[in-house]
Enzyme design. Structure first.
Site, short mmCIF file in Angstrom:
data_model
loop_
_atom_site.label_atom_id
_atom_site.label_comp_id
_atom_site.label_asym_id
_atom_site.label_seq_id
_atom_site.Cartn_x
_atom_site.Cartn_y
_atom_site.Cartn_z
N SER A 142 23.09 45.31 22.42
CA SER A 142 22.54 46.54 23.24
C SER A 142 20.84 46.38 23.51
O SER A 142 20.33 46.21 22.94
CB SER A 142 22.95 47.94 22.12
OG SER A 142 21.84 49.38 22.48
N TYR A 154 21.50 50.56 14.03
CA TYR A 154 22.20 49.93 14.99
C TYR A 154 21.91 49.49 15.92
O TYR A 154 21.94 48.45 15.86
CB TYR A 154 22.88 50.91 15.71
CG TYR A 154 23.51 50.71 17.30
CD1 TYR A 154 24.91 50.40 17.88
CD2 TYR A 154 22.71 51.05 18.81
CE1 TYR A 154 25.36 49.70 18.61
CE2 TYR A 154 23.35 50.64 19.64
CZ TYR A 154 24.38 49.55 19.93
OH TYR A 154 25.45 49.26 20.75
#
Length: 248
Positions: A142, A154
């Protein structure tokens, strides 16, 4: 919107896609099958994985259940598979908390899913990948791994995929195994369901004027998994419509 398919690019090759029943994983499975791959559709949602198989071009595809949080489940899912390429898509921001807000359990849960899940799948795939003269691992990260955008647990898990790719390159490129990472920006997937106006509200952040589609990421993953990327390994490729140019 994304690069044209290359018919036959994966002819005779077996590709495992994790998280393949929905979103980016589904787009990857469809793209790879359209280019000739036999796809192993791995997902925790077995019913959706099974429903996808008839939609894939060609033959020889199969669906299997996998829970990337469970090493026994991962090994069972890979049992008996031939693997020329692994495209590991599974990942999710489990908490929006930052360093002070998220507790140890939240950090560990995000790291377990987003980093150790990839480690488990790579560990199961590597002996099978080494059986071929040329093979590939593509990990989906990401842009949160490349910029300070919050969601720290995350982001940390996804950032670890870049280091994992570097180390797998160091240890496994000698066997013909290439390992690369794609780092998508905002992509239109079901994580935005129930949020009116999203994800298009982010479009102005992107120099190309739109958020991404799952097919944009699938095109990049297919390239990196193919022999067109035969001399590319150990890299992180942002697939972000220019987003990082606005934040760096």
């Amino acid at each position: 919107m994304n690069a044209s398919r290359v018919p036959g690019r994966f002819a005779g090759r077996d590709v495992v896609v994790t998280g393949a029943a929905h979103g980016i994983g589904r787009a990857c499975a469809l793209r790879l099958a359209a280019e000739g791959a036999r796809v192993a559709v791995l997902d925790r949602d077995l019913a959706a994985a099974q429903a996808l198989v008839p939609e894939l071009a060609g033959t020889g595809h199969r669906a299997r259940a996998v829970d990337v949080l469970d090493d026994t489940s991962v090994r069972a899912a890979f049992d008996g598979l031939t693997v020329h390429a692994l495209v590991h898509v599974v990942g999710l921001a489990l908490t929006r908390g930052g360093v002070e807000e998220a507790g140890d359990e939240e950090w560990l849960a995000d790291l377990d899913l987003n980093l150790l899940g990839a480690v488990r799948c790579a560990r199961a795939a590597l002996p099978r990948l080494r059986e071929h003269a040329s093979s590939a691992v593509v990990l989906v990260s990401s842009i949160n791994a490349l910029a300070g955008l919050g969601c720290e647990p995350y982001a940390a898990g996804k950032a670890g995929l870049g280091t994992l790719a570097l180390n797998l390159t160091r240890t496994h490129a000698r066997y013909g195994v290439r390992t690369n990472v794609v780092a998508p920006g905002t992509v239109r997937t079901r994580v935005w369901d129930g949020q009116p106006g999203m994800p298009d509200a982010w479009a102005d952040w992107y120099p190309l004027g739109r958020v991404g589609e799952p097919e944009d990421v699938a095109a990049a993953a297919a390239f990196l998994a193919s022999d067109d990327a035969a001399w590319i390994t150990g890299h992180v490729l942002p697939v972000d419509g220019g987003f990082l140019a606005n934040v760096r």
